[in-house]
Design an enzyme around this catalytic site. Structure first.
Site, PDB file in Angstrom:
ATOM      1  N   ARG A   1       0.823  -1.236   0.000  1.00 32.77           N
ATOM      2  CA  ARG A   1       0.000   0.000   0.000  1.00 32.77           C
ATOM      3  C   ARG A   1       0.849   1.276   0.000  1.00 32.77           C
ATOM      4  NH1 ARG A   1      -2.062  -3.493  -1.409  1.00 32.77           N
ATOM      5  NH2 ARG A   1      -3.783  -4.671  -0.556  1.00 32.77           N
TER       6      ARG A   1
ATOM      7  N   SER B   1     -10.157  -0.551   3.816  1.00 27.61           N
ATOM      8  CA  SER B   1      -9.374  -0.798   5.036  1.00 27.61           C
ATOM      9  C   SER B   1      -8.849   0.531   5.579  1.00 27.61           C
ATOM     10  CB  SER B   1      -8.188  -1.706   4.739  1.00 27.61           C
ATOM     11  OG  SER B   1      -8.664  -2.947   4.287  1.00 27.61           O
TER      12      SER B   1
ATOM     13  N   GLU C   1      -4.287   3.761   6.558  1.00 21.82           N
ATOM     14  CA  GLU C   1      -4.153   3.488   5.115  1.00 21.82           C
ATOM     15  C   GLU C   1      -4.940   4.556   4.352  1.00 21.82           C
ATOM     16  OE1 GLU C   1      -4.716  -0.630   3.915  1.00 21.82           O
ATOM     17  OE2 GLU C   1      -5.491  -0.007   1.979  1.00 21.82           O
TER      18      GLU C   1
HETATM   19  C1  LIG Z   1     -15.316  -0.907  -0.342  1.00 20.43           C
HETATM   20  C2  LIG Z   1     -13.852  -0.665  -0.574  1.00 20.43           C
HETATM   21  C3  LIG Z   1     -12.997  -1.734  -0.764  1.00 20.43           C
HETATM   22  C4  LIG Z   1     -11.620  -1.515  -0.983  1.00 20.43           C
HETATM   23  N1  LIG Z   1     -10.818  -2.596  -1.202  1.00 20.43           N
HETATM   24  C5  LIG Z   1      -9.506  -2.401  -1.470  1.00 20.43           C
HETATM   25  C6  LIG Z   1      -8.648  -3.515  -1.751  1.00 20.43           C
HETATM   26  O1  LIG Z   1      -9.055  -4.660  -1.775  1.00 20.43           O
HETATM   27  N2  LIG Z   1      -7.339  -3.249  -2.009  1.00 20.43           N
HETATM   28  C7  LIG Z   1      -6.839  -1.978  -2.024  1.00 20.43           C
HETATM   29  O2  LIG Z   1      -5.637  -1.799  -2.299  1.00 20.43           O
HETATM   30  N3  LIG Z   1      -7.623  -0.915  -1.760  1.00 20.43           N
HETATM   31  C8  LIG Z   1      -8.947  -1.084  -1.501  1.00 20.43           C
HETATM   32  N4  LIG Z   1      -9.750  -0.007  -1.245  1.00 20.43           N
HETATM   33  C9  LIG Z   1      -9.159   1.352  -1.189  1.00 20.43           C
HETATM   34  C10 LIG Z   1      -9.165   2.086  -2.532  1.00 20.43           C
HETATM   35  O3  LIG Z   1     -10.189   1.620  -3.370  1.00 20.43           O
HETATM   36  C11 LIG Z   1      -7.832   1.999  -3.263  1.00 20.43           C
HETATM   37  O4  LIG Z   1      -6.793   2.512  -2.475  1.00 20.43           O
HETATM   38  C12 LIG Z   1      -7.864   2.754  -4.619  1.00 20.43           C
HETATM   39  O5  LIG Z   1      -6.754   2.354  -5.381  1.00 20.43           O
HETATM   40  C13 LIG Z   1      -7.855   4.276  -4.446  1.00 20.43           C
HETATM   41  O6  LIG Z   1      -8.068   4.838  -5.726  1.00 20.43           O
HETATM   42  P1  LIG Z   1      -8.837   6.224  -5.904  1.00 20.43           P
HETATM   43  O7  LIG Z   1      -8.818   6.561  -7.350  1.00 20.43           O
HETATM   44  O8  LIG Z   1     -10.177   6.159  -5.278  1.00 20.43           O
HETATM   45  O9  LIG Z   1      -7.865   7.204  -5.124  1.00 20.43           O
HETATM   46  P2  LIG Z   1      -8.264   8.383  -4.133  1.00 20.43           P
HETATM   47  O10 LIG Z   1      -8.923   7.818  -2.927  1.00 20.43           O
HETATM   48  O11 LIG Z   1      -8.978   9.449  -4.857  1.00 20.43           O
HETATM   49  O12 LIG Z   1      -6.792   8.904  -3.745  1.00 20.43           O
HETATM   50  C14 LIG Z   1      -5.896   8.050  -3.062  1.00 20.43           C
HETATM   51  C15 LIG Z   1      -4.487   8.667  -3.144  1.00 20.43           C
HETATM   52  O13 LIG Z   1      -4.036   8.622  -4.489  1.00 20.43           O
HETATM   53  C16 LIG Z   1      -3.679   9.937  -4.936  1.00 20.43           C
HETATM   54  N5  LIG Z   1      -4.018  10.009  -6.363  1.00 20.43           N
HETATM   55  C17 LIG Z   1      -5.196   9.710  -6.942  1.00 20.43           C
HETATM   56  N6  LIG Z   1      -5.100   9.858  -8.279  1.00 20.43           N
HETATM   57  C18 LIG Z   1      -3.840  10.284  -8.536  1.00 20.43           C
HETATM   58  C19 LIG Z   1      -3.125  10.641  -9.729  1.00 20.43           C
HETATM   59  N7  LIG Z   1      -3.676  10.578 -10.948  1.00 20.43           N
HETATM   60  N8  LIG Z   1      -1.822  11.051  -9.607  1.00 20.43           N
HETATM   61  C20 LIG Z   1      -1.231  11.118  -8.383  1.00 20.43           C
HETATM   62  N9  LIG Z   1      -1.860  10.800  -7.235  1.00 20.43           N
HETATM   63  C21 LIG Z   1      -3.148  10.385  -7.307  1.00 20.43           C
HETATM   64  C22 LIG Z   1      -4.468  10.895  -4.058  1.00 20.43           C
HETATM   65  O14 LIG Z   1      -3.830  12.155  -3.981  1.00 20.43           O
HETATM   66  C23 LIG Z   1      -4.449  10.145  -2.730  1.00 20.43           C
HETATM   67  O15 LIG Z   1      -3.217  10.362  -2.065  1.00 20.43           O
HETATM   68  C24 LIG Z   1     -11.116  -0.190  -1.028  1.00 20.43           C
HETATM   69  C25 LIG Z   1     -11.990   0.898  -0.844  1.00 20.43           C
HETATM   70  C26 LIG Z   1     -13.338   0.667  -0.636  1.00 20.43           C
HETATM   71  C27 LIG Z   1     -14.248   1.850  -0.492  1.00 20.43           C
END
Ligand SMILES: Cc1cc2nc3c(=O)[nH]c(=O)nc-3n(C[C@H](O)[C@H](O)[C@H](O)COP(=O)(O)OP(=O)(O)OC[C@H]3O[C@@H](n4cnc5c(N)ncnc54)[C@H](O)[C@@H]3O)c2cc1C
Length: 306
Positions: free
Chosen positions: A179, A228, A298
């Site tokens: 992560r 998480s 996280e």
């Molecule tokens: C129900 C549920 C289940 C989940 N299960 C998992 C799982 O199994 N495994 C897992 O790893 N995660 C899981 N997650 C967490 C999440 O989905 C992941 O971490 C996902 O990859 C975050 O992506 P996002 O686009 O929503 O990022 P955001 O939440 O919008 O941002 C996360 C971080 O990434 C940065 N960021 C976003 N886009 C960019 C970009 N283009 N350039 C630079 N930085 C950027 C942001 O600044 C921030 O620091 C889960 C979440 C939920 C709600």
């Protein structure tokens, strides 16, 4: 709202762009927790040149934050000052398939990969479809599940730095680990290229169905959560520490620990970001008291308190 604090909108001093500036955008509508104050300005660049032009010409003292699908984010109740960048135009939602690789632009939703994989017989990447959020966020957090993470399949990534320069980086440059990635905070992930395997639609669908079934059974589904909350400390499970410390039934205001998986925090409908952050901090405190282990968030927290 920010206007009363700052009198004039910062849009007046931002560079002219071809994309969109939106004022006072409620970030609760852009995050899975469904809480948080507004972005003072949200910028949606039209394409890569527009983004580069913006970065080159943005006054240096205006803060810039990046969001993807908001599935790993807690936005505080006072909102986010400055500009919040979201790569949400059609340009950033494209993909290209070449040989045994797929190049995905950062604004693509992970869930949209499902149809692409099925239509093109692309396997080995199914795990990504079940992770909420967008491609850019997935690599930043080295997202993973079902025994695989981005690190295992990444070929390269295109990033833009804060001076508007585009460059290609490789897994060794990024030191991806559990992560975590070594992306400097001012790097914007523009696209990533992933290594795929040939697979038939039937086996892809079977894998996707199994993953969905697992999630529905073991994790909160269709709830306001950010996944998480805490990273697993090495060799341990965050949820076990939380349970062992008697935190699995805690609630503060409208925020509570999920009954299905105690490493997930839930907005029951009326939570504020403060409720959620306080609940998380209380868990950290109690787990430390009971086990001497300090849990690390996280979920990423951005913005200011009200
Ligand atoms: C129900 C549920 C289940 C989940 N299960 C998992 C799982 O199994 N495994 C897992 O790893 N995660 C899981 N997650 C967490 C999440 O989905 C992941 O971490 C996902 O990859 C975050 O992506 P996002 O686009 O929503 O990022 P955001 O939440 O919008 O941002 C996360 C971080 O990434 C940065 N960021 C976003 N886009 C960019 C970009 N283009 N350039 C630079 N930085 C950027 C942001 O600044 C921030 O620091 C889960 C979440 C939920 C709600």
């Amino acid at each position: 709202m920010f206007e009363s604090l700052f009198q004039k909108s910062i849009i007046d001093i931002l560079p002219k762009v071809r994309g969109k500036y939106l004022k006072n955008v409620p970030l609760s509508k852009h995050t899975w927790f469904g809480v948080g104050g507004p972005a003072e300005v949200m910028f949606i660049p039209q394409d890569i040149d527009d983004l580069s032009h913006f970065l080159i010409n943005k006054p240096y003292n205006i803060p810039l934050s990046i969001i993807g699908g908001g599935s790993n984010l807690l936005v505080r109740d006072g909102g986010v000052p400055g500009v919040v960048l979201k790569l949400d135009s059609p340009y950033f939602r494209r993909y290209e398939i070449k040989d045994d690789c797929i190049k995905c632009y950062a604004g693509m939703k992970n869930i949209d990969l499902k149809k692409i994989f099925l239509n093109n017989g692309i396997g080995g990447l199914e795990f990504l479809c079940s992770i909420p959020g967008h491609i850019g966020g997935s690599i930043k957090t080295n997202a993973g599940c079902f025994g695989k993470c981005i690190k295992d399949v990444l070929v390269s990534a295109e990033i833009m730095d804060s001076t508007g320069k585009l460059k290609t980086v490789y897994p060794d440059d990024l030191k991806l680990s559990y992560r975590h990635s070594l992306f400097p905070d001012d790097w914007i992930i523009v696209s990533i290229t992933l290594k795929a395997e040939k697979a038939d639609a039937k086996s892809i669908m079977e894998t996707l169905d199994k993953q969905k079934e697992y999630r529905i059974k073991n994790q909160p589904y269709n709830e306001k959560t950010a996944g998480s909350t805490f990273k697993n400390p090495e060799g341990l499970k965050a949820w076990e520490l939380i349970k062992k410390s008697g935190c699995d039934k805690l609630q503060i205001g409208g925020a509570k620990v999920s009954e299905k998986h105690c490493n997930f925090l839930i907005n029951t409908g009326k939570a504020t970001a403060e409720d959620i952050e306080n609940l998380g901090n209380l868990i950290v405190e109690k787990v430390k008291e009971n086990t001497s282990i300090t849990l690390e968030w996280e979920v990423k927290k951005i913005g200011i308190n009200k």
